[in-house]
Structures are given as C-alpha cells and as structure tokens.
Design an enzyme around this catalytic site. Structure first.
Site, PDB file in Angstrom:
ATOM      1  N   ASP A  10       0.861  -1.182   0.000  1.00  0.00           N
ATOM      2  CA  ASP A  10       0.000   0.000   0.000  1.00  0.00           C
ATOM      3  C   ASP A  10       0.904   1.241   0.000  1.00  0.00           C
ATOM      4  OD1 ASP A  10      -2.308   1.688   0.571  1.00  0.00           O
ATOM      5  OD2 ASP A  10      -1.548   1.783   2.627  1.00  0.00           O
ATOM      6  N   ASP A  12      -0.306   5.164   0.912  1.00  0.00           N
ATOM      7  CA  ASP A  12      -0.577   6.136   1.984  1.00  0.00           C
ATOM      8  C   ASP A  12      -0.597   5.494   3.370  1.00  0.00           C
ATOM      9  OD1 ASP A  12      -0.769   8.048   0.053  1.00  0.00           O
ATOM     10  OD2 ASP A  12      -2.956   8.076   0.009  1.00  0.00           O
ATOM     11  N   ASP A 211      -1.735  -0.717   5.896  1.00  0.00           N
ATOM     12  CA  ASP A 211      -2.100  -0.121   7.187  1.00  0.00           C
ATOM     13  C   ASP A 211      -3.601   0.057   7.385  1.00  0.00           C
ATOM     14  OD1 ASP A 211      -2.406   2.022   5.316  1.00  0.00           O
ATOM     15  OD2 ASP A 211      -2.436   3.390   7.019  1.00  0.00           O
TER      16      ASP A 211
HETATM   17 MG   LIG Z   1      -3.030   3.151   3.553  1.00  0.00          MG
END
Ligand SMILES: [Mg+2]
Length: 275
Positions: A10, A12, A211
């Site tokens: 991922d 961000d 995340d």
């Molecule tokens: Mg993320």
C-alpha cells in the site's frame, strides 16, 4: 521446489508517511530489494495518474494496481512509464464509463449524491485538501467513483441495493463513499502472483504490507503480511502469517522489510541467477 518472492505494498500510511507523503525513510530497504532482484509492486487506492508520479519518484519500474484493485497496469518494454500507452491495462472492476452510466440512472431515480465526475477539480480540491493539479489527477478514474451522499441516511440501503443489482458495491472511505465493482486489493495480489509465476516458471510467494481496512484482503491473501501501525487506527489482524511493524509509515516499512530480507537470504541466489 524452490520459490521466489515479490513484495506488494500500500502507499498512503504504509510506504508513504501519513502526514508528509515522503518515502525517504524506506530508501534503504527499497534499495536492498532492488539488489536482491525482488520486485516491489504498488497496490493503492490512488488513481493511475496519481500513482505513476509516485512510482517514478520511488524509482520503481514494476507493474501496479490502482483504485483498490479495479485497474492493473503492466509496463511495456521501452516506455517512459508516464503515459497510459506505456502499459497493458487489466480492468478487474467495473469500467468507469459503465459505472458512471449506472450512477446517472440512479440519480434519475431520485437518489441525491455528487461524484468526482460531477465536480470540477476545484471542488475536489476543496473537499480533499489536494492542490488543484493533484485534484485533477484524482479525477482521472478507471474503475471506482468517490461520491458525497446528499440524500437522507435512511435512503442508503436502497441505494446500496440498487448498486448491487448492477454488481456494484458501496464502501465507506475516510472522506467519501466509494462506488466500485466486485474487485479488491486481493484480486491484484492474485493477478501479479500468477504473472510472476508465468514469467519465472516457478512458485511465487508474496510479502504484503498495508495499514488500512482496504488492505485487509491483500494482507490475508499474502504468504507473509506486515501491518504498518497507523497513528489513528491500527488494523487488527491475528492470522499466523501477520507481523506488526514496530513503528508507523516508511520507517516501520523499512525495518520490517530489512528484517524479513535477513530471514530469506539463502533463497536470494535465485534472484541473482535471474539477473
Ligand atoms: Mg493506507
């Protein structure tokens, strides 16, 4: 039989810092992956136009997945990587024009909402805090549409049901609702695993890092998963193949990748042979 690894991540809050969007703290690990000939692939909710810039900044030349697995891009040989013609595209989700057509029909049925396609870059900028150039990149979409719901909350279930009849889903994001096809980030993981298995003619395993809630399917589908802690809300996964990075963002990403590289060192010879 021996196997090779790929890394899927991922952006961000994972490879990019939650606040500054910087990946500087991960450069050591990115270089170590490069030396080990382990491809690092981006799997993000960003659009194609947003991703190609970050991908170039990071120095990657691998394929990537956008809009939560809706659209995958495999680079053609010799392209600069800055034009859509430099890639072969696989749309796993609903093609954007079809998605817009369904949304148009639902609006005519009386549902009140406003999507990125209905907004100017200036409006998107005001809603997201992106600068106007970034906002126009976020508006160039392949297979999902962020919307602002302007109708009564109790009309959402009917809206969701009408979308489901067209094989579309409604997912709540940080700022917007997102309308998208049946795709998620795990679909991109499976696609690229097969891609490298074909290319290398040997089994491929995946280390995935993420995340957020939208990473959960990708992390579950990986052979080894690293949850990068998020200062706002850390994803809770309890499967045996899941580890937690010790610190958020690119710093945690880097430490987790470097530690993992130590553990697979013996199998790295394959990468060397592959050149
Ligand atoms: Mg993320």
């Amino acid at each position: 039989m021996t196997h090779s690894w790929i890394v899927m991540t991922d952006l961000d809050g994972t490879l990019l810092d939650h606040q500054t969007y910087s990946f500087d703290a991960a450069i050591t690990a990115l270089k170590a992956l490069q030396r080990a000939h382990i491809p690092c692939l981006l799997n993000t909710s960003k659009t194609f136009a947003e991703t190609i810039q970050v991908r170039a900044d990071i120095g990657l030349n691998t394929g990537f997945a956008c809009e939560n697995g809706a659209a995958l891009f495999i680079p053609k040989a010799g392209g600069s990587g800055f034009s859509s013609t430099d890639y072969n595209a696989e749309i796993l989700g609903c093609h954007y024009p079809k998605l817009l057509k369904v949304l148009h029909q639902l609006r005519q049925q009386g549902f009140l909402f406003r999507g990125f396609n209905d907004m100017t870059a200036l409006e998107v900028s005001a809603l997201t805090g992106l600068d106007s150039e970034s906002a126009s990149l976020a508006k160039q979409r392949h297979g999902s549409e962020p919307i602002v719901w302007q109708d009564a909350e109790d009309k959402l279930p009917a809206f969701r049901q009408a979308l489901a009849q067209q094989q579309l889903r409604l997912v709540r994001g940080g700022r917007f609702w997102h309308v998208l096809g049946a795709n998620d980030k795990a679909d991109a993981l499976h696609f690229f695993t097969n891609y490298y298995q074909q290319l290398w003619q040997q089994p491929v395993k995946v280390l995935a890092l993420g995340d957020g809630d939208n990473d959960a399917s990708m992390l579950a589908a990986a052979d080894l998963a690293v949850v990068v802690p998020n200062p706002e809300q850390t994803l809770l996964l309890t499967d045996d193949h899941v580890r937690y990075a010790i610190t958020p963002g690119p710093k945690g990403w880097s430490l987790a990748v470097l530690e993992w590289l130590q553990t697979i060192e013996p199998s790295l010879n394959q990468g060397e042979q592959r050149g």
